[in-house]
Scaffold this active site. Structure first.
Site, PDB file in Angstrom:
ATOM      1  N   LYS A   1       0.854  -1.195   0.000  1.00  0.00           N
ATOM      2  CA  LYS A   1       0.000   0.000   0.000  1.00  0.00           C
ATOM      3  C   LYS A   1       0.885   1.239   0.000  1.00  0.00           C
ATOM      4  O   LYS A   1       1.773   1.373   0.837  1.00  0.00           O
ATOM      5  CB  LYS A   1      -0.889  -0.001   1.241  1.00  0.00           C
ATOM      6  CG  LYS A   1      -1.771   1.236   1.354  1.00  0.00           C
ATOM      7  CD  LYS A   1      -2.798   1.073   2.457  1.00  0.00           C
ATOM      8  CE  LYS A   1      -2.372   1.599   3.800  1.00  0.00           C
ATOM      9  NZ  LYS A   1      -2.290   3.068   3.889  1.00  0.00           N
TER      10      LYS A   1
ATOM     11  N   ASP B   1      -3.455   4.206  -1.999  1.00  0.00           N
ATOM     12  CA  ASP B   1      -4.399   4.626  -0.951  1.00  0.00           C
ATOM     13  C   ASP B   1      -4.425   6.155  -0.885  1.00  0.00           C
ATOM     14  O   ASP B   1      -3.885   6.752   0.033  1.00  0.00           O
ATOM     15  CB  ASP B   1      -3.936   4.007   0.377  1.00  0.00           C
ATOM     16  CG  ASP B   1      -4.803   4.399   1.562  1.00  0.00           C
ATOM     17  OD1 ASP B   1      -5.964   4.794   1.360  1.00  0.00           O
ATOM     18  OD2 ASP B   1      -4.304   4.301   2.700  1.00  0.00           O
TER      19      ASP B   1
ATOM     20  N   LYS C   1      -7.407   7.929  -1.299  1.00  0.00           N
ATOM     21  CA  LYS C   1      -8.725   8.343  -0.779  1.00  0.00           C
ATOM     22  C   LYS C   1      -9.246   9.593  -1.473  1.00  0.00           C
ATOM     23  O   LYS C   1      -9.477  10.631  -0.848  1.00  0.00           O
ATOM     24  CB  LYS C   1      -8.665   8.583   0.741  1.00  0.00           C
ATOM     25  CG  LYS C   1      -8.228   7.367   1.564  1.00  0.00           C
ATOM     26  CD  LYS C   1      -8.356   7.647   3.064  1.00  0.00           C
ATOM     27  CE  LYS C   1      -7.951   6.482   3.935  1.00  0.00           C
ATOM     28  NZ  LYS C   1      -6.497   6.216   3.952  1.00  0.00           N
TER      29      LYS C   1
ATOM     30  N   HIS D   1     -11.526  12.393  -3.012  1.00  0.00           N
ATOM     31  CA  HIS D   1     -12.811  12.972  -2.580  1.00  0.00           C
ATOM     32  C   HIS D   1     -12.903  14.354  -3.211  1.00  0.00           C
ATOM     33  O   HIS D   1     -12.242  15.289  -2.762  1.00  0.00           O
ATOM     34  CB  HIS D   1     -12.851  13.060  -1.048  1.00  0.00           C
ATOM     35  CG  HIS D   1     -14.176  13.461  -0.498  1.00  0.00           C
ATOM     36  ND1 HIS D   1     -14.474  13.423   0.842  1.00  0.00           N
ATOM     37  CD2 HIS D   1     -15.297  13.910  -1.094  1.00  0.00           C
ATOM     38  CE1 HIS D   1     -15.708  13.826   1.049  1.00  0.00           C
ATOM     39  NE2 HIS D   1     -16.233  14.140  -0.116  1.00  0.00           N
ATOM     40  N   ASP D   2     -13.722  14.491  -4.263  1.00  0.00           N
ATOM     41  CA  ASP D   2     -13.798  15.773  -4.968  1.00  0.00           C
ATOM     42  C   ASP D   2     -15.069  15.738  -5.822  1.00  0.00           C
ATOM     43  O   ASP D   2     -15.879  14.806  -5.711  1.00  0.00           O
ATOM     44  CB  ASP D   2     -12.535  15.945  -5.838  1.00  0.00           C
ATOM     45  CG  ASP D   2     -12.116  17.406  -5.954  1.00  0.00           C
ATOM     46  OD1 ASP D   2     -12.999  18.239  -6.276  1.00  0.00           O
ATOM     47  OD2 ASP D   2     -10.934  17.719  -5.732  1.00  0.00           O
TER      48      ASP D   2
ATOM     49  N   ASN E   1     -16.279  14.904 -11.704  1.00  0.00           N
ATOM     50  CA  ASN E   1     -15.398  14.998 -12.868  1.00  0.00           C
ATOM     51  C   ASN E   1     -13.926  14.893 -12.470  1.00  0.00           C
ATOM     52  O   ASN E   1     -13.125  14.236 -13.149  1.00  0.00           O
ATOM     53  CB  ASN E   1     -15.677  16.332 -13.579  1.00  0.00           C
ATOM     54  CG  ASN E   1     -14.974  16.415 -14.906  1.00  0.00           C
ATOM     55  OD1 ASN E   1     -15.082  15.506 -15.731  1.00  0.00           O
ATOM     56  ND2 ASN E   1     -14.228  17.488 -15.111  1.00  0.00           N
TER      57      ASN E   1
ATOM     58  N   THR F   1     -11.673   5.606  10.973  1.00  0.00           N
ATOM     59  CA  THR F   1     -11.747   5.135  12.361  1.00  0.00           C
ATOM     60  C   THR F   1     -11.416   6.257  13.349  1.00  0.00           C
ATOM     61  O   THR F   1     -11.664   6.124  14.543  1.00  0.00           O
ATOM     62  CB  THR F   1     -10.809   3.930  12.594  1.00  0.00           C
ATOM     63  OG1 THR F   1      -9.545   4.222  12.004  1.00  0.00           O
ATOM     64  CG2 THR F   1     -11.371   2.677  11.995  1.00  0.00           C
TER      65      THR F   1
ATOM     66  N   ARG G   1       3.342  -1.281  10.610  1.00  0.00           N
ATOM     67  CA  ARG G   1       4.521  -1.342  11.482  1.00  0.00           C
ATOM     68  C   ARG G   1       4.942  -2.724  11.962  1.00  0.00           C
ATOM     69  O   ARG G   1       6.144  -2.984  12.062  1.00  0.00           O
ATOM     70  CB  ARG G   1       4.341  -0.363  12.654  1.00  0.00           C
ATOM     71  CG  ARG G   1       4.475   1.077  12.182  1.00  0.00           C
ATOM     72  CD  ARG G   1       3.847   2.062  13.117  1.00  0.00           C
ATOM     73  NE  ARG G   1       2.384   1.976  13.074  1.00  0.00           N
ATOM     74  CZ  ARG G   1       1.578   2.755  13.791  1.00  0.00           C
ATOM     75  NH1 ARG G   1       2.083   3.659  14.595  1.00  0.00           N
ATOM     76  NH2 ARG G   1       0.274   2.626  13.683  1.00  0.00           N
TER      77      ARG G   1
HETATM   78  O1  C5P Z   1       1.303   0.472  11.083  1.00  0.00           O
HETATM   79  P1  C5P Z   1      -0.151   0.122  11.009  1.00  0.00           P
HETATM   80  O2  C5P Z   1      -0.410  -1.364  10.841  1.00  0.00           O
HETATM   81  O3  C5P Z   1      -0.959   0.725  12.125  1.00  0.00           O
HETATM   82  O4  C5P Z   1      -0.623   0.805   9.647  1.00  0.00           O
HETATM   83  C1  C5P Z   1      -1.966   0.765   9.236  1.00  0.00           C
HETATM   84  C2  C5P Z   1      -2.132   1.443   7.921  1.00  0.00           C
HETATM   85  O5  C5P Z   1      -3.528   1.495   7.627  1.00  0.00           O
HETATM   86  C3  C5P Z   1      -1.644   2.886   7.869  1.00  0.00           C
HETATM   87  O6  C5P Z   1      -1.215   3.141   6.534  1.00  0.00           O
HETATM   88  C4  C5P Z   1      -2.875   3.690   8.201  1.00  0.00           C
HETATM   89  O7  C5P Z   1      -2.855   4.970   7.643  1.00  0.00           O
HETATM   90  C5  C5P Z   1      -3.949   2.836   7.535  1.00  0.00           C
HETATM   91  N1  C5P Z   1      -5.278   3.023   8.095  1.00  0.00           N
HETATM   92  C6  C5P Z   1      -5.580   2.801   9.428  1.00  0.00           C
HETATM   93  N2  C5P Z   1      -6.848   2.976   9.887  1.00  0.00           N
HETATM   94  C7  C5P Z   1      -7.805   3.376   9.049  1.00  0.00           C
HETATM   95  C8  C5P Z   1      -7.533   3.607   7.715  1.00  0.00           C
HETATM   96  C9  C5P Z   1      -6.237   3.412   7.264  1.00  0.00           C
HETATM   97  O8  C5P Z   1      -4.716   2.417  10.205  1.00  0.00           O
HETATM   98  N3  C5P Z   1      -9.022   3.507   9.493  1.00  0.00           N
END
Ligand code: C5P
Length: 240
Positions: A29, A56, A58, A60-61, A64, A117, A215
């Protein structure tokens, strides 16, 4: 099934990590920070190394503009890209139409982001949305389905609800996943800043198709070993 989140602020570190993992074991990603600094050239380099790339960004606009962005993403050959479902039905339909020539050949998938989230009931209410996060997730997931997009990004806590209410093929992609090993030991990342985490096996049991994990893999001493351990943990739990 596993998507490694390449959350780096430069292409060198992202490519160094990619060189340590097997493209057969994980997709990758690329998010806003890395794409803004490294751009399409990095996406192409990752693809040349054999990785399927989830872009990724996302989007949003207005419809067009989103349609144009999706055509650009699809022409890069990325495996998957996403848009905010809260952009509304017209924007989602424009996204679907823009990507149609690429979708029909099994090309770029487009999924919708439901409720971030980071948004709780209070945050939603401040933006004028008088619904609980779960209600809003379902409303937006239905819009995504109606527009003919491929699926959604959602919390592993909501994936069960989506599976119960939306029929047919519908991809679910869930971040907020932590392997058991990283929760019980300090090696591999703990829960970091994720507040409501699920283990990979629980997320898959709830109906998740793809687990976004950052991570615990990217910060591991041996990222491929961390990936193998997650796959092993998944198999061990699903077979028992
Ligand atoms: O390091 P970690 O496993 O927490 O990374 C999770 C990835 O998923 C990050 O790129 C974070 O921005 C993304 N993400 C998230 N929660 C969301 C949407 C995306 O942790 N609701």
């Amino acid at each position: 099934m596993i998507i490694t989140a390449l959350d780096f602020n430069n292409p060198k570190d992202a490519l160094a990590l990619a060189d340590k993992i097997d493209p057969q074991a994980s997709r990758v990603k690329v998010g806003k920070e890395l794409f803004t600094i490294a751009g399409p050239a990095l996406v192409e380099q990752l693809q040349r190394k054999g990785f399927d790339v989830f872009l990724d960004l996302k989007f949003h606009d207005i419809p067009n503009t989103v349609a144009g962005a999706l055509k650009a993403a699809a022409s890069l050959g990325v495996w998957m890209v996403n848009v905010h479902a809260s952009g509304g039905p017209a924007m989602l339909s424009a996204a679907r139409a823009a990507i149609a020539p690429f979708m029909d050949t099994g090309g770029t998938r487009v999924i919708g982001v439901t409720v971030l989230t980071s948004m709780d009931e209070e945050q939603l209410s401040a933006t004028g949305v008088a619904a609980t996060p779960a209600q809003q997730v379902m409303r937006l997931a239905s819009l995504v389905k109606q527009a003919g997009l491929d699926g959604v990004v959602c919390s592993p806590k909501e994936v069960g609800l989506i599976r119960q209410n939306i029929d047919g093929p519908f991809i679910t992609v869930t971040p907020g996943v932590r392997p058991i090993a990283s929760l019980v030991s300090s090696a591999g990342g703990q829960a970091d800043d994720q507040r409501r985490v699920m283990t990979p096996a629980d997320a898959v049991a709830a109906g998740s198709d793809y687990l976004v994990i950052g991570r615990p893999i990217t910060q591991a001493v041996d990222p491929q070993q961390a990936l193998d351990a997650i796959v092993h943990e998944l198999h061990a739990t699903t077979e028992s």
